[in-house]
Every structure is written in C-alpha cells, then in structure tokens.
Design a protein around this motif. Sequence first.
Motif, short mmCIF file in Angstrom:
data_model
loop_
_atom_site.label_atom_id
_atom_site.label_comp_id
_atom_site.label_asym_id
_atom_site.label_seq_id
_atom_site.Cartn_x
_atom_site.Cartn_y
_atom_site.Cartn_z
N ALA A 1 0.84 -1.20 0.00
CA ALA A 1 0.00 0.00 0.00
C ALA A 1 0.87 1.25 0.00
N VAL A 2 0.43 2.25 -0.73
CA VAL A 2 1.02 3.59 -0.60
C VAL A 2 0.15 4.34 0.40
N VAL A 3 0.73 4.69 1.53
CA VAL A 3 -0.02 5.28 2.64
C VAL A 3 0.46 6.71 2.87
N TYR A 4 -0.45 7.54 3.37
CA TYR A 4 -0.09 8.94 3.58
C TYR A 4 -0.88 9.50 4.75
N ASN A 5 -0.37 10.60 5.28
CA ASN A 5 -1.02 11.31 6.38
C ASN A 5 -0.91 12.80 6.10
N VAL A 6 -1.96 13.37 5.56
CA VAL A 6 -2.01 14.80 5.25
C VAL A 6 -3.30 15.33 5.86
N ALA A 7 -3.17 16.21 6.82
CA ALA A 7 -4.33 16.70 7.56
C ALA A 7 -5.41 17.22 6.62
N GLY A 8 -6.62 16.69 6.77
CA GLY A 8 -7.76 17.16 6.00
C GLY A 8 -7.83 16.64 4.58
N VAL A 9 -6.94 15.74 4.20
CA VAL A 9 -6.90 15.26 2.81
C VAL A 9 -7.04 13.74 2.79
N ASP A 10 -7.95 13.26 1.95
CA ASP A 10 -8.06 11.83 1.72
C ASP A 10 -8.39 11.58 0.26
#
Length: 365
Positions: free
Chosen positions: A131-140
């Motif tokens: 999986a390519v995973v990310y954590n960007v506040a307010g973004v999905d």
Amino acid sequence: MKLQRHGAIACLALTAVLGLSACGSDNNESSAAAGSAAAAECAPGTLNAQGSSAQKNAMAEWIKAYQQRCSGTTINYEPSGSGAGIQAFIAGTADFAGSDSPLKPEEQPQADAKCTGGQALNLPMVIGPVAVVYNVAGVDNLQFSPATLAKIFAGKVTKWDDPAIKADNPDAKLPSTAIQAVHRSDESGTTDNFTKYLAKTAEADWTLGNSKAWKAPGGVGAAKSDGVASKVKSTDGTISYVEWSYAENSDLTMAKIRNGNGEFVELTGDSAGKTIAGATFEGQGNDLKMSIDYNTKEAGAYPIVLATYEIVCSKGLAADKLPLVKGLLGHAASAEGQKELVELGYAPLPETVRTKVEAAVESLA
C-alpha cells in the motif's frame, strides 16, 4: 468493523482466485484433508526461522495453527527483515528464511552451499500487496501515477501542492505542507519490490534501480514495517510504502494507484490477485521465483504487489528438522493455510501457483 469488511472482500477474492467456496462450509472436507496432511508431518522439536517482516502476521497465524495440531513443537520466527533472514540462512542459524524477494544471483550459490545434495528453493507462500499510505491533515482519497510517486520518493517533489500531485488529483484541496517521504531504514524485500515497481513503471523519473537497501537521497528512515506504519500514523505530511496488513492494522489512509491500463485502482484482495495471476515463473523445477508485471494492463488490477517467499533447502535438512519444515510449510501452502490469511491483509496465492508450491514442499528431502 473495518477488518470484517476487509475480510469479506478478501473472501470474495479467495473464492475467485482459488475457485473454492472459501467463505462457507463447503470447503470443510478439503480443509480437513489439508489439515490431516500437515498433521502427518508432526514431530517434536524446535524450528528457528527469520526474515521478512511483511509475512510476520501470516507466519504467526500458520505457527499458531500448526502448534495447536502438533504438541511438543516449538517454532520461532523473528521478523528481522528479508536481508537479515537470508544472511541467517546462509550462516546456518535459520532453518528457513522469509524473504519478500527471491535470492539474488550472488546469494544463490552461498545459500545452495547450506543444502547438502540439493539447492536453496524460492517458494512464494503468500501475496503481500504493498500500500502507498499517507497522512495529510484534512486530505483523503488521493491517487498517484507511477511518475508522481517516483518524483516524490526521489526527492524531486517536495510539497503536497506540487503541480504533479495536483495533476493526479484535480479536485483535491492540497496544502503547501512539506512532504516527508518515509522509507525502510533496514534492508527489506518490500523496498526491493517497491523500487522495482518504480524502476519498471517510471524509469524517466526513477533512475536508482531496485535494491533491498534504500538508495534515494533524503527522506526519513524507519525500521521494519511496524516502524514505517507508526511514523506515518503519527506524523502529518508523510507518505510511505508498507504491506497492506500493516496499513490495515494501523488504520492508515491508502492511495489509489494508476495501472498500465490508465486506471486508478483501490487496493483490495481481488485487485491485487489480478496482478499476481499474470506473473510468470523464472525458476526451474521446484524453484518457483516469480516475475511480476508492474505495468499490468489487466482491468481492475492493483499493480504494486509482492510475493513473499520461504527460502528452504530442497535436500540436506537435518533429520530432526525435515518433518517440522515440511509440516509447517505444507500447512502454509494448503488451501486451508491460505484461507487463514484473508482477515489479515494478505491475498491468497492463485490456485495454479499454490499447487506448485504445495508439491515443492512435499518434495523436500
């Protein structure tokens, strides 16, 4: 609830790929037969193995099931990373090794030397989608093309509102937050497969080839899959690659990835299975190393997948180890063993592959 939904998807994938009624009771007879075959190899004693952290959860499930059948058996698996596992096998301190990549040409003769009268086999045991995973506040709901991913992990794209990311996500509200690209700090078959994917699908933007060791400048390193998942979970602005099971267990946000057909595809058991079903065998006889088409044009196929292997001697195992290795790996390769993994974030081996692996395990001597 998330794991239940995920399990339902995986069960559907298992039914489609294996051609079995994997989610109901109709398969009880074949499961019982597989269990009896595995139990026939029961013997008291201890196995020590190590390697891939990608298969840690799978191995834990297999070991639990096998030890419940076989009293007096102790099996230890250390998720030390693929590189460390192969070195332990070569050094003779691991009875078998887990690896997310087959042995390299320079590793094969060293591993073969540990197998008196035989060779070291590469046996794919389960599919570990990456999986390519990310954590960007307010973004999905982000999605990425191979070229954009290559630019991010090569350090060429450094802000979340970069035009390359905007082009892939025209409707997203992207902040100017700095990107922290997280990579494995230890040698890892997951890194090898992810960089192989970048090299095969975005060669103009990724010129670093593939390796178990991370080669790109910059970024942030984290040890093993647990460390990567923890870093992304706790840090705004991060992006990384990690096995599906870890992404699920840590409740990380996963991106859709564009395949060779131009589709942005969500990671599911079914979409990962479509890519593996198109893989080809490179090894000879019972050496079952695979070549995966990361540019797959199969409709609905998720392209970043790895086959996680067991490295084991075809001949030359100690007499007290042979029945234990055959019993454990025979259970793992059985329809029952594959079925056990559908709740854990793995996709089952296609039946055409599973039966080859099962036969290879049975041939160990």
